[in-house]
Design a protein around this motif. Structure first.
Motif, PDB file in Angstrom:
ATOM      1  N   VAL A   2       0.841  -1.196   0.000  1.00  0.00           N
ATOM      2  CA  VAL A   2       0.000   0.000   0.000  1.00  0.00           C
ATOM      3  C   VAL A   2       0.877   1.246   0.000  1.00  0.00           C
ATOM      4  CG1 VAL A   2      -1.677   1.317   1.347  1.00  0.00           C
ATOM      5  CG2 VAL A   2      -1.941  -1.147   1.117  1.00  0.00           C
ATOM      6  N   THR A   3       1.965   1.211   0.755  1.00  0.00           N
ATOM      7  CA  THR A   3       2.869   2.354   0.817  1.00  0.00           C
ATOM      8  C   THR A   3       3.456   2.667  -0.552  1.00  0.00           C
ATOM      9  OG1 THR A   3       3.433   1.763   3.080  1.00  0.00           O
ATOM     10  CG2 THR A   3       4.924   3.268   1.950  1.00  0.00           C
ATOM     11  N   VAL A   4       3.841   1.636  -1.289  1.00  0.00           N
ATOM     12  CA  VAL A   4       4.404   1.841  -2.627  1.00  0.00           C
ATOM     13  C   VAL A   4       3.360   2.475  -3.541  1.00  0.00           C
ATOM     14  CG1 VAL A   4       5.350   0.684  -4.659  1.00  0.00           C
ATOM     15  CG2 VAL A   4       6.055  -0.041  -2.372  1.00  0.00           C
ATOM     16  N   ARG A   5       2.127   2.029  -3.442  1.00  0.00           N
ATOM     17  CA  ARG A   5       1.060   2.610  -4.274  1.00  0.00           C
ATOM     18  C   ARG A   5       0.804   4.073  -3.916  1.00  0.00           C
ATOM     19  NH1 ARG A   5      -2.835  -1.872  -6.386  1.00  0.00           N
ATOM     20  NH2 ARG A   5      -1.458  -3.642  -6.236  1.00  0.00           N
ATOM     21  N   VAL A   6       0.868   4.394  -2.629  1.00  0.00           N
ATOM     22  CA  VAL A   6       0.687   5.786  -2.210  1.00  0.00           C
ATOM     23  C   VAL A   6       1.814   6.648  -2.765  1.00  0.00           C
ATOM     24  CG1 VAL A   6       0.710   7.338  -0.212  1.00  0.00           C
ATOM     25  CG2 VAL A   6      -0.676   5.259  -0.170  1.00  0.00           C
ATOM     26  N   VAL A   7       3.034   6.150  -2.709  1.00  0.00           N
ATOM     27  CA  VAL A   7       4.176   6.905  -3.239  1.00  0.00           C
ATOM     28  C   VAL A   7       4.025   7.098  -4.749  1.00  0.00           C
ATOM     29  CG1 VAL A   7       6.665   6.797  -3.651  1.00  0.00           C
ATOM     30  CG2 VAL A   7       5.758   6.318  -1.386  1.00  0.00           C
ATOM     31  N   LEU A   8       3.571   6.087  -5.456  1.00  0.00           N
ATOM     32  CA  LEU A   8       3.325   6.220  -6.895  1.00  0.00           C
ATOM     33  C   LEU A   8       2.262   7.274  -7.165  1.00  0.00           C
ATOM     34  CD1 LEU A   8       3.426   2.477  -7.971  1.00  0.00           C
ATOM     35  CD2 LEU A   8       5.077   4.255  -8.577  1.00  0.00           C
ATOM     36  N   PHE A   9       1.231   7.307  -6.334  1.00  0.00           N
ATOM     37  CA  PHE A   9       0.189   8.317  -6.459  1.00  0.00           C
ATOM     38  C   PHE A   9       0.774   9.714  -6.262  1.00  0.00           C
ATOM     39  CE2 PHE A   9      -2.785  11.074  -4.155  1.00  0.00           C
ATOM     40  CZ  PHE A   9      -3.761  11.236  -5.124  1.00  0.00           C
ATOM     41  N   MET A  10       1.600   9.859  -5.226  1.00  0.00           N
ATOM     42  CA  MET A  10       2.219  11.161  -4.956  1.00  0.00           C
ATOM     43  C   MET A  10       3.115  11.586  -6.110  1.00  0.00           C
ATOM     44  SD  MET A  10       2.865  10.627  -0.839  1.00  0.00           S
ATOM     45  CE  MET A  10       4.415  11.413  -0.858  1.00  0.00           C
ATOM     46  N   GLU A  11       3.843  10.637  -6.681  1.00  0.00           N
ATOM     47  CA  GLU A  11       4.704  10.959  -7.820  1.00  0.00           C
ATOM     48  C   GLU A  11       3.878  11.509  -8.971  1.00  0.00           C
ATOM     49  OE1 GLU A  11       7.747   8.913 -11.016  1.00  0.00           O
ATOM     50  OE2 GLU A  11       6.233   7.696 -10.020  1.00  0.00           O
ATOM     51  N   THR A  12       2.746  10.870  -9.237  1.00  0.00           N
ATOM     52  CA  THR A  12       1.886  11.307 -10.332  1.00  0.00           C
ATOM     53  C   THR A  12       1.222  12.644 -10.023  1.00  0.00           C
ATOM     54  OG1 THR A  12       1.445   9.016 -10.909  1.00  0.00           O
ATOM     55  CG2 THR A  12      -0.060  10.637 -11.788  1.00  0.00           C
ATOM     56  N   MET A  13       0.665  12.778  -8.817  1.00  0.00           N
ATOM     57  CA  MET A  13      -0.054  14.005  -8.446  1.00  0.00           C
ATOM     58  C   MET A  13       0.846  15.236  -8.447  1.00  0.00           C
ATOM     59  SD  MET A  13      -3.248  13.872  -8.040  1.00  0.00           S
ATOM     60  CE  MET A  13      -3.828  15.232  -7.097  1.00  0.00           C
ATOM     61  N   TYR A  14       2.034  15.087  -7.893  1.00  0.00           N
ATOM     62  CA  TYR A  14       2.892  16.241  -7.671  1.00  0.00           C
ATOM     63  C   TYR A  14       4.058  16.337  -8.651  1.00  0.00           C
ATOM     64  CZ  TYR A  14       0.256  16.203  -3.345  1.00  0.00           C
ATOM     65  OH  TYR A  14      -0.758  16.188  -2.420  1.00  0.00           O
ATOM     66  N   GLY A  15       4.160  15.379  -9.577  1.00  0.00           N
ATOM     67  CA  GLY A  15       5.261  15.412 -10.538  1.00  0.00           C
ATOM     68  C   GLY A  15       6.604  15.125  -9.910  1.00  0.00           C
ATOM     69  N   TRP A  16       6.606  14.359  -8.827  1.00  0.00           N
ATOM     70  CA  TRP A  16       7.852  14.030  -8.130  1.00  0.00           C
ATOM     71  C   TRP A  16       8.687  13.067  -8.956  1.00  0.00           C
ATOM     72  CZ3 TRP A  16       6.506  12.955  -2.298  1.00  0.00           C
ATOM     73  CH2 TRP A  16       6.064  14.144  -1.712  1.00  0.00           C
ATOM     74  N   HIS A  17       9.926  12.925  -8.550  1.00  0.00           N
ATOM     75  CA  HIS A  17      10.863  11.984  -9.150  1.00  0.00           C
ATOM     76  C   HIS A  17      10.893  10.740  -8.265  1.00  0.00           C
ATOM     77  CE1 HIS A  17      12.280  15.366 -11.565  1.00  0.00           C
ATOM     78  NE2 HIS A  17      12.178  16.060 -10.455  1.00  0.00           N
ATOM     79  N   LEU A  18      11.019   9.563  -8.888  1.00  0.00           N
ATOM     80  CA  LEU A  18      11.029   8.324  -8.125  1.00  0.00           C
ATOM     81  C   LEU A  18      12.172   7.456  -8.610  1.00  0.00           C
ATOM     82  CD1 LEU A  18       9.671   6.537  -5.989  1.00  0.00           C
ATOM     83  CD2 LEU A  18       8.171   5.688  -7.781  1.00  0.00           C
ATOM     84  N   HIS A  19      13.149   7.227  -7.742  1.00  0.00           N
ATOM     85  CA  HIS A  19      14.334   6.458  -8.095  1.00  0.00           C
ATOM     86  C   HIS A  19      14.437   5.217  -7.221  1.00  0.00           C
ATOM     87  CE1 HIS A  19      16.404   9.402 -10.747  1.00  0.00           C
ATOM     88  NE2 HIS A  19      15.489  10.168 -10.206  1.00  0.00           N
TER      89      HIS A  19
END
Length: 145
Positions: A2-19
């Protein structure tokens, strides 16, 4: 997960970078989540055994974190997240798609089911799950009550 999915959501919503980073020696045996605020920028580091996800609003800060980790641990920088804990990630500017195709194929292979015949459903349409005699006995018991 669930945490990974939330982080993916945040990346999409806010245009964050995910490495993603792989550490060559496992140093934790549980999930660890830390949210760090640095001069108005938010960073999240998710640790799962020897796999790390680093996300945040500032790309150069992510690079600084990776350099710091490289100094202390033997790591492999996997770049932008593409595959993590059985999830395949495909992204566009507005959408992230999550697929577990590779995980399913690996599972089929491990169980020796690669050559199995495919069917569209496990059971035929209108398949009876009980015998007629059982159904009659069940109906008779219901009438007797």
């Amino acid at each position: 997960m669930v945490t990974v999915r939330v982080v993916l959501f945040m990346e999409t919503m806010y245009g964050w970078h995910l490495h993603q980073i792989d550490v060559f020696n496992a140093f934790l045996e549980m999930d660890l989540i830390e949210v760090v605020k640095v001069d108005g920028h938010t960073m999240s580091i998710i640790v799962n055994v020897d796999d790390l996800l680093i996300t945040g609003s500032f790309a150069s800060l992510i690079q600084d974190i990776k350099a710091l980790l490289q100094h202390h641990f033997n790591i492999k920088d996997l770049g932008e997240m593409k595959y993590f804990l059985g999830l395949e990630i495909a992204r566009s500017k507005a959408v992230i798609s999550i697929c577990q195709r590779k995980f399913a194929l690996d599972l089929i292979s491990e169980r020796g089911l690669v050559g199995s015949e495919l069917v569209s459903t496990p059971l035929g349409v209108n398949q009876r799950l009980t015998s007629e005699s059982f159904d009659r006995r069940l109906a008779a018991d219901a009438i007797d009550r």
